[in-house]
Motif scaffolding. Structure first.
Motif, PDB file in Angstrom:
ATOM      1  N   ARG A  53       2.065   9.232  -6.423  1.00 25.42           N
ATOM      2  CA  ARG A  53       2.479  10.398  -6.438  1.00 25.42           C
ATOM      3  C   ARG A  53       3.707  10.605  -7.127  1.00 25.42           C
ATOM      4  N   ARG A  54       4.531   9.812  -7.458  1.00 27.01           N
ATOM      5  CA  ARG A  54       5.642  10.076  -8.391  1.00 27.01           C
ATOM      6  C   ARG A  54       5.148  10.184  -9.684  1.00 27.01           C
ATOM      7  N   LEU A  55       4.180   9.321 -10.116  1.00 28.14           N
ATOM      8  CA  LEU A  55       3.494   9.630 -11.481  1.00 28.14           C
ATOM      9  C   LEU A  55       2.936  10.820 -11.620  1.00 28.14           C
ATOM     10  N   GLU A  58       0.926  -1.270   0.008  1.00 28.88           N
ATOM     11  CA  GLU A  58      -0.092  -0.017   0.081  1.00 28.88           C
ATOM     12  C   GLU A  58       0.877   1.275  -0.135  1.00 28.88           C
ATOM     13  N   LYS A  59       1.999   1.012   0.767  1.00 27.92           N
ATOM     14  CA  LYS A  59       2.884   2.328   0.904  1.00 27.92           C
ATOM     15  C   LYS A  59       3.295   2.575  -0.582  1.00 27.92           C
ATOM     16  N   LYS A  60       3.743   1.422  -1.235  1.00 27.63           N
ATOM     17  CA  LYS A  60       4.564   1.467  -2.487  1.00 27.63           C
ATOM     18  C   LYS A  60       3.426   1.950  -3.574  1.00 27.63           C
ATOM     19  N   ARG A  61       2.098   1.784  -3.569  1.00 26.90           N
ATOM     20  CA  ARG A  61       1.367   1.996  -4.383  1.00 26.90           C
ATOM     21  C   ARG A  61       1.215   3.849  -4.351  1.00 26.90           C
ATOM     22  N   VAL A  62       1.005   4.295  -2.898  1.00 27.40           N
ATOM     23  CA  VAL A  62       0.805   5.756  -2.707  1.00 27.40           C
ATOM     24  C   VAL A  62       1.821   6.509  -3.352  1.00 27.40           C
ATOM     25  N   GLU A  63       3.147   5.757  -3.279  1.00 32.11           N
ATOM     26  CA  GLU A  63       4.474   6.474  -3.507  1.00 32.11           C
ATOM     27  C   GLU A  63       4.383   6.563  -5.170  1.00 32.11           C
ATOM     28  N   ASP A 106       3.607  13.544 -10.060  1.00 33.46           N
ATOM     29  CA  ASP A 106       4.757  14.466 -10.321  1.00 33.46           C
ATOM     30  C   ASP A 106       5.381  14.730 -11.944  1.00 33.46           C
ATOM     31  N   LEU A 107       5.440  13.315 -12.299  1.00 32.76           N
ATOM     32  CA  LEU A 107       5.972  13.236 -13.698  1.00 32.76           C
ATOM     33  C   LEU A 107       5.039  13.820 -14.838  1.00 32.76           C
ATOM     34  N   GLN A 108       3.851  13.541 -14.573  1.00 32.50           N
ATOM     35  CA  GLN A 108       2.669  14.202 -15.525  1.00 32.50           C
ATOM     36  C   GLN A 108       2.790  15.908 -15.366  1.00 32.50           C
ATOM     37  N   GLN A 109       2.845  16.217 -14.346  1.00 31.58           N
ATOM     38  CA  GLN A 109       2.793  17.712 -13.984  1.00 31.58           C
ATOM     39  C   GLN A 109       4.062  18.237 -14.837  1.00 31.58           C
ATOM     40  N   ASN A 110       5.373  17.618 -14.530  1.00 26.21           N
ATOM     41  CA  ASN A 110       6.435  18.124 -15.076  1.00 26.21           C
ATOM     42  C   ASN A 110       6.592  17.933 -16.645  1.00 26.21           C
ATOM     43  N   ALA A 111       5.875  16.982 -17.075  1.00 29.31           N
ATOM     44  CA  ALA A 111       5.881  16.770 -18.642  1.00 29.31           C
ATOM     45  C   ALA A 111       4.824  17.756 -18.968  1.00 29.31           C
ATOM     46  N   LYS A 112       3.831  18.105 -18.512  1.00 27.80           N
ATOM     47  CA  LYS A 112       2.802  19.158 -19.054  1.00 27.80           C
ATOM     48  C   LYS A 112       3.574  20.504 -19.189  1.00 27.80           C
TER      49      LYS A 112
END
Length: 577
Positions: A540-542, A532-537, A544-550
């Motif tokens: 969150r990481r994905l 569950e912790k890994k899924r949340v992380e 952030d990536l989408q925001q940076n890509a946009k």
């Protein structure tokens, strides 16, 4: 005076004239020099490669009036008579016409008499494999112990049909198919002396039609000169011989490699328009892809390919950016299509479907890459798409209907869904746990302990990832699992608990009490499990990536130019170079 065809006019008269059979010429010349001349020879090989010509040259070298020498003079009466076929001491017998035992008995009677003019009486039997079994048996004794003035020279295209008793009494010489380059060189020598203008490309077509036979190549050249006259054009040669133009083969492979189905079908249409046999073209295409595959596999494979230097240069240029695995798959498709043509009433359709399949063939994924993705899924770490310099790569997707196209980003392989166990590893031989010093510590005792267990026992570590740490210390290790879960049932087995206690004792350097609890529905654990912790992380990481890509100006500009939208973003792998 009647016309003498090129195959007879330019028949080799000395050993140095023999093309592509240097191993035979040198052996026979050395035998004459040293006086080690056998009483019986067997020349074997394909048609038109110089067997009968070598027999006549050997007969002249042995009977030359200027003395035995590695090369006959071709000027004395004996040499001239043997060349013209009028010598009474050199008898050429057709084995296909004289197959009976009575013919061999007559030969045995002639063996007794000394030669009339020459040094040796020589019997040349062509197509000796056509003799009957009784004829071979009648020849055995004479062949084994002939008089000293007699020599036998046999020629055959099928040595496997000659009895072993005959083979064991002869010195055997295997004549090879003449390489294409040597045939072209010989043809160039002849046409220059015939004052005919013909290009090397046309001579290559003629030589390829001869299929390694010098006599067949000269016969084809005779036909070409009779049709075209003294000035021969390449197109006329192709049209006359009905062979597949090499440019069509190159165009066909270029269409396949360029993933252009329309161009590939256009090549088949041209083949049908020119009247070429579709199955023959498929065979030529198979040979073409075989040449490409060999060049890619061995680099410089000129000695393995029957091609001219100009053709090799074109193939090297075409094969440079290709992958060997893809070439092998193309070749397999063509071989399957050629086999289907033999039983199909629509050979053109079979070839068209094969070329379309080749042009739309999806590139293969290396096994190592697939195994790497499986390991990533097993360890629970997200797979990353390979993107250079951490930049997002995109490619336009095929339009689904409206002109507005969607753009898609190079997608990463799917990650195991949250809440599901990673695939259990296959049973392994017991491994000694890695020492704690070799594993990096994160400060989270539970996460460090699970990583330590997974390093030694992958299956146990994967099961622990589903558990919530209720209490983790050197005195007590209490883990909670959802009621009825597979992980809880597996860990309660005696072997699993024993292994887990041993790993906990090594990790905590003490004897913690191991407690496995069942959490009822609705009962929340104090700390979520690692999955569950890994899924949340990951979420969150994905995000952030989408925001940076946009926000990336290059991506924004590309999406605006191509009227696309950002479909998916994946993290880039680190470049370890």
């Amino acid at each position: 005076m009647s016309y003498l065809v090129l195959a007879r006019k330019w028949r080799p008269q000395t050993f140095s004239d023999l093309t592509g059979q240097e191993h035979v010429s040198r052996t026979l010349q050395n035998a004459i020099d040293s006086g080690r001349i056998a009483h019986a020879f067997l020349f074997t090989g394909a048609r038109g490669v110089g067997k009968t010509s070598s027999a006549r040259i050997l007969a002249k070298a042995l009977n030359c009036e200027r003395g035995m020498s590695p090369e006959p003079c071709n000027e004395c009466p004996a040499c001239l008579e043997i060349t013209a076929g009028t010598s009474v001491d050199v008898l050429e017998i057709d084995g296909a016409s004289n197959t009976g035992v009575d013919d061999i008995r007559e030969l045995r009677e002639n063996v007794k008499y000394l030669p009339s003019r020459c040094r040796f009486k020589i019997f040349i039997i062509d197509e000796v494999h056509m003799l009957s079994t009784n004829a071979f048996n009648a020849l055995l004794k004479t062949l084994e112990e002939p008089p000293p003035h007699v020599k036998f020279i046999f020629a055959t295209t099928e040595p496997h049909k000659v009895p072993i008793t005959i083979l064991s009494r002869c010195q055997r010489f295997d004549f090879r198919r003449i390489p294409l380059a040597k045939v072209v060189a010989r043809l160039r020598y002849i046409v220059d002396r015939e004052n005919s203008a013909i290009s090397d490309a046309a001579l290559t077509v003629v030589a390829r039609k001869g299929d390694g036979s010098m006599r067949d190549s000269l016969s084809v050249l005779d036909q070409v000169l009779a049709f075209c006259g003294e000035n021969v054009s390449d197109d006329e040669v192709v049209a006359l011989l009905g062979v597949v133009d090499r440019r069509l083969l190159l165009d066909g492979s270029a269409a396949v490699f360029g993933r252009d189905s329309r161009a590939a079908l256009g090549v088949v249409a041209k083949v049908d328009e020119f009247g070429y046999n579709i199955r023959q073209f498929c065979g030529e295409l198979i040979e073409h892809f075989r040449n490409l595959t060999i060049l890619k596999a061995v680099g410089d494979g000129a000695e393995l390919l029957d091609l001219s230097e100009a053709e090799l240069a074109l193939l090297r240029e075409q094969v440079e950016p290709l992958a060997l695995a893809d070439l092998q798959r193309h070749l397999a498709i063509l071989l399957r299509a050629e086999a289907e043509m033999a039983q199909s009433s629509f050979p053109r359709l079979v070839l068209e479907m094969a070329l379309i399949k080749m042009a739309t063939l999806v590139p293969v994924v290396p096994v190592d890459e697939l195994l790497g993705r499986l390991r990533a899924l097993e360890s629970g770490t997200p797979s990353a798409a390979v993107v250079a310099d951490s930049r997002v790569q995109w490619r336009p997707a095929a339009p689904a209907g409206p002109p507005a196209a969607r753009s898609t980003v190079a997608a990463a392989p799917p990650v195991a869904p949250a809440g599901l166990a990673a695939p259990a590893a296959a049973p392994r031989a017991p491994q000694r746990p890695a020492p704690t010093e070799t594993l990096p510590r994160t400060g989270d005792s539970w996460a460090d302990f699970v990583a330590y267990v997974k390093a030694g026992k992958v299956r146990l570590g994967s099961l622990l990832e589903h558990g919530s740490p209720l209490q983790v210390s050197a005195e007590r290790l209490e883990i909670g699992f959802p009621e009825g879960s597979f992980a809880l049932g597996s860990l309660k087995e005696n072997d699993a608990q024993a292994a887990l206690r041993e790993l906990a004792r090594t990790f905590f350097k003490s004897e913690p009490a191991l407690v496995l609890r069942s959490l009822a529905a609705g009962e929340d654990a104090a700390v979520p499990n690692l999955l569950e912790k890994k899924r949340v992380e990951d979420e969150r990481r994905l995000n952030d990536l989408q925001q940076n890509a946009k926000a990336h100006p290059a991506i924004a500009s590309a999406l605006e130019v191509f009227s696309g939208e950002l479909a998916e973003v994946a993290p880039a792998e680190k470049d370890n170079r």
